[in-house]
Design a protein around this motif. Structure first.
Motif, PDB file in Angstrom:
ATOM      1  N   GLU A  42       0.520  14.734   3.198  1.00  0.00           N
ATOM      2  CA  GLU A  42      -0.924  14.015   3.160  1.00  0.00           C
ATOM      3  C   GLU A  42      -0.813  12.743   3.724  1.00  0.00           C
ATOM      4  O   GLU A  42      -1.831  12.083   3.594  1.00  0.00           O
ATOM      5  N   VAL A  43       0.021  12.119   4.321  1.00  0.00           N
ATOM      6  CA  VAL A  43       0.240  10.712   4.819  1.00  0.00           C
ATOM      7  C   VAL A  43       0.011  10.841   6.409  1.00  0.00           C
ATOM      8  O   VAL A  43       0.813  11.463   6.982  1.00  0.00           O
ATOM      9  N   LEU A  50      13.559   3.237  13.236  1.00  0.00           N
ATOM     10  CA  LEU A  50      14.776   2.265  12.600  1.00  0.00           C
ATOM     11  C   LEU A  50      15.082   2.828  11.118  1.00  0.00           C
ATOM     12  O   LEU A  50      16.373   3.106  10.763  1.00  0.00           O
ATOM     13  N   ALA A  51      14.230   2.361  10.134  1.00  0.00           N
ATOM     14  CA  ALA A  51      14.347   2.587   8.695  1.00  0.00           C
ATOM     15  C   ALA A  51      13.641   3.776   8.309  1.00  0.00           C
ATOM     16  O   ALA A  51      13.803   4.099   6.981  1.00  0.00           O
ATOM     17  N   GLY A  52      12.835   4.501   8.955  1.00  0.00           N
ATOM     18  CA  GLY A  52      12.272   5.541   8.404  1.00  0.00           C
ATOM     19  C   GLY A  52      10.850   5.438   7.620  1.00  0.00           C
ATOM     20  O   GLY A  52      10.663   6.499   6.984  1.00  0.00           O
ATOM     21  N   GLY A  53      10.616   4.171   7.334  1.00  0.00           N
ATOM     22  CA  GLY A  53       9.366   4.248   6.566  1.00  0.00           C
ATOM     23  C   GLY A  53       7.938   3.746   7.372  1.00  0.00           C
ATOM     24  O   GLY A  53       8.003   4.230   8.483  1.00  0.00           O
ATOM     25  N   SER A  54       7.316   3.008   6.870  1.00  0.00           N
ATOM     26  CA  SER A  54       6.141   2.681   7.626  1.00  0.00           C
ATOM     27  C   SER A  54       5.642   1.410   7.340  1.00  0.00           C
ATOM     28  O   SER A  54       5.885   0.660   6.093  1.00  0.00           O
ATOM     29  N   TRP A  55       4.834   0.703   8.386  1.00  0.00           N
ATOM     30  CA  TRP A  55       3.960  -0.655   7.923  1.00  0.00           C
ATOM     31  C   TRP A  55       2.661  -0.537   7.876  1.00  0.00           C
ATOM     32  O   TRP A  55       2.139  -1.392   6.741  1.00  0.00           O
ATOM     33  N   LEU A  56       1.823   0.624   7.794  1.00  0.00           N
ATOM     34  CA  LEU A  56       0.614   0.708   7.629  1.00  0.00           C
ATOM     35  C   LEU A  56       0.344   2.451   7.646  1.00  0.00           C
ATOM     36  O   LEU A  56       0.684   3.047   8.554  1.00  0.00           O
ATOM     37  N   GLY A  57      -0.599   2.834   6.606  1.00  0.00           N
ATOM     38  CA  GLY A  57      -0.814   4.262   6.604  1.00  0.00           C
ATOM     39  C   GLY A  57      -2.079   4.494   5.746  1.00  0.00           C
ATOM     40  O   GLY A  57      -2.411   3.689   4.836  1.00  0.00           O
ATOM     41  N   VAL A  58      -2.719   5.699   5.753  1.00  0.00           N
ATOM     42  CA  VAL A  58      -3.584   6.225   4.994  1.00  0.00           C
ATOM     43  C   VAL A  58      -3.407   7.722   4.498  1.00  0.00           C
ATOM     44  O   VAL A  58      -2.401   8.259   4.991  1.00  0.00           O
ATOM     45  N   ASN A  59      -3.761   8.099   3.402  1.00  0.00           N
ATOM     46  CA  ASN A  59      -3.639   9.515   2.960  1.00  0.00           C
ATOM     47  C   ASN A  59      -4.798  10.236   2.750  1.00  0.00           C
ATOM     48  O   ASN A  59      -5.915   9.706   3.109  1.00  0.00           O
ATOM     49  N   THR A  61      -6.377  11.372   0.259  1.00  0.00           N
ATOM     50  CA  THR A  61      -7.565  10.948  -0.515  1.00  0.00           C
ATOM     51  C   THR A  61      -8.120   9.861  -0.411  1.00  0.00           C
ATOM     52  O   THR A  61      -8.912   9.128  -1.132  1.00  0.00           O
ATOM     53  N   GLY A  62      -7.784   8.884   0.790  1.00  0.00           N
ATOM     54  CA  GLY A  62      -8.452   7.785   1.130  1.00  0.00           C
ATOM     55  C   GLY A  62      -7.816   6.665   0.646  1.00  0.00           C
ATOM     56  O   GLY A  62      -8.596   5.477   0.594  1.00  0.00           O
ATOM     57  N   VAL A  63      -6.492   6.412   0.317  1.00  0.00           N
ATOM     58  CA  VAL A  63      -5.785   5.325  -0.220  1.00  0.00           C
ATOM     59  C   VAL A  63      -5.385   4.842   1.035  1.00  0.00           C
ATOM     60  O   VAL A  63      -4.646   5.439   1.839  1.00  0.00           O
ATOM     61  N   VAL A  64      -5.107   3.441   1.537  1.00  0.00           N
ATOM     62  CA  VAL A  64      -4.793   2.675   2.571  1.00  0.00           C
ATOM     63  C   VAL A  64      -3.763   1.884   2.162  1.00  0.00           C
ATOM     64  O   VAL A  64      -3.989   1.147   1.025  1.00  0.00           O
ATOM     65  N   ALA A  65      -2.407   1.630   2.559  1.00  0.00           N
ATOM     66  CA  ALA A  65      -1.590   0.755   2.207  1.00  0.00           C
ATOM     67  C   ALA A  65      -1.018   0.003   3.401  1.00  0.00           C
ATOM     68  O   ALA A  65      -0.663   0.786   4.480  1.00  0.00           O
ATOM     69  N   ALA A  66      -0.620  -1.104   3.394  1.00  0.00           N
ATOM     70  CA  ALA A  66      -0.063  -2.133   4.300  1.00  0.00           C
ATOM     71  C   ALA A  66       1.082  -2.938   3.665  1.00  0.00           C
ATOM     72  O   ALA A  66       0.617  -3.675   2.924  1.00  0.00           O
ATOM     73  N   ILE A  67       2.049  -3.238   4.470  1.00  0.00           N
ATOM     74  CA  ILE A  67       3.159  -4.203   4.045  1.00  0.00           C
ATOM     75  C   ILE A  67       3.433  -5.235   5.106  1.00  0.00           C
ATOM     76  O   ILE A  67       3.417  -4.845   6.294  1.00  0.00           O
ATOM     77  N   LEU A  68       3.639  -6.698   4.708  1.00  0.00           N
ATOM     78  CA  LEU A  68       3.973  -7.620   5.323  1.00  0.00           C
ATOM     79  C   LEU A  68       5.092  -8.185   4.956  1.00  0.00           C
ATOM     80  O   LEU A  68       5.320  -8.579   3.680  1.00  0.00           O
ATOM     81  N   ASN A  69       5.982  -8.706   5.788  1.00  0.00           N
ATOM     82  CA  ASN A  69       7.100  -9.574   5.193  1.00  0.00           C
ATOM     83  C   ASN A  69       6.649 -10.963   4.713  1.00  0.00           C
ATOM     84  O   ASN A  69       5.654 -11.425   5.373  1.00  0.00           O
ATOM     85  N   ARG A  70       7.166 -11.476   3.811  1.00  0.00           N
ATOM     86  CA  ARG A  70       7.059 -12.865   3.629  1.00  0.00           C
ATOM     87  C   ARG A  70       7.663 -13.954   4.366  1.00  0.00           C
ATOM     88  O   ARG A  70       8.783 -13.418   4.996  1.00  0.00           O
TER      89      ARG A  70
END
Length: 250
Positions: A42-43, A50-59, A61-70
């Motif tokens: 669904e993603v 390199l790590a297998g994950g993501s920095w930004l995506g949607v699914n 059902t319309g959820v969006v998620a984004a991650i940033l380093n501090r």
């Protein structure tokens, strides 16, 4: 450091508009947004090879998620889990409120510090992780910017240089393919500041190979526009040199 611009208008036909520039070392391998995970069909998300994950995506059902380093936390650290896993974890939920609640209950010390945005067409949350706690903060209507510091942090040279410029623009109209000047600001290289994580330029490249590697424009439709899917336009390189193209999200 990555930059995220978010416009919330709960009563609008497009209640959430999001723009994000990803800043990373040029040699770190990645793939453009797609359905890369067999266990998460669904993603749709960018794939950090390199790590297998993501920095930004949607699914779906319309959820969006984004991650940033501090600030000061670029790259992996021995004994810590990849922060890119958290984007996939958030997108495993059917709405943003459930995702924010679940992620705020995780063990913060398992990850390097991060900022994260989780949103849908009803709610939006900023998750702040400082290595000790993960706290979820509702995001109010209006235009906001997030980098390596706090949400709308006035000490950020980048937010100081661009926040009012975004607010002065008319709202994008994704259904008319009108982004109202947002792509031009995401591609702007003319506000050079100190050569640190919070330099004022929105789009840049440093001598060590660290810089802007991709850019996204995302819009979530209101429920009454269903079955209209989210709009995602992606520049698979520096947005001052690479055109935005449509991502298939359905």
């Amino acid at each position: 450091m990555c930059t995220l611009v978010l416009l919330r208008r709960p009563s609008d036909a497009w209640p959430l508009i999001l723009a994000a520039n990803r800043d990373e070392m040029a040699e770190r391998p990645w793939q453009p947004p797609g359905r890369w995970w067999e266990d998460r069909p669904e993603v749709v998300a960018g794939h950090d090879v390199l790590a297998g994950g993501s920095w930004l995506g949607v699914n779906d059902t319309g959820v969006v998620a984004a991650i940033l380093n501090r600030m000061g936390t670029l790259g992996p650290q021995a004994g810590k889990r990849s922060r890119g896993e958290l984007v996939l974890e958030a997108l495993g939920h059917t709405d943003a409120a459930d995702a924010a609640e679940a992620l705020s209950g995780l063990e913060a010390s398992s990850y390097r510090p991060f900022n994260m945005v989780v949103a849908d067409n009803r709610d939006a949350f900023w998750l702040r992780a400082d290595g000790r706690d993960i706290t979820a903060h509702p995001i109010a209507p209006g235009l906001h910017m997030l980098t390596a510091l706090e949400m709308d942090d006035p000490t950020s040279p980048r937010i100081a240089a661009y926040g009012d410029r975004f607010r002065a623009l008319p709202p994008p109209r994704p259904d008319h393919q009108d982004w109202s000047g947002w792509p031009e600001l995401m591609a702007d290289t003319g506000r050079d500041g100190p050569d640190d994580e919070e330099a004022a330029s929105m789009c840049f490249l440093r001598a060590n190979g660290f810089g802007t590697v991709s850019s996204s424009l995302i819009a979530l439709p209101a429920p009454e526009l269903a079955p209209l899917p989210p709009v995602w336009r992606f520049a698979a390189g520096r947005p001052d040199r690479t055109p935005y193209e449509a991502v298939a999200v359905r």
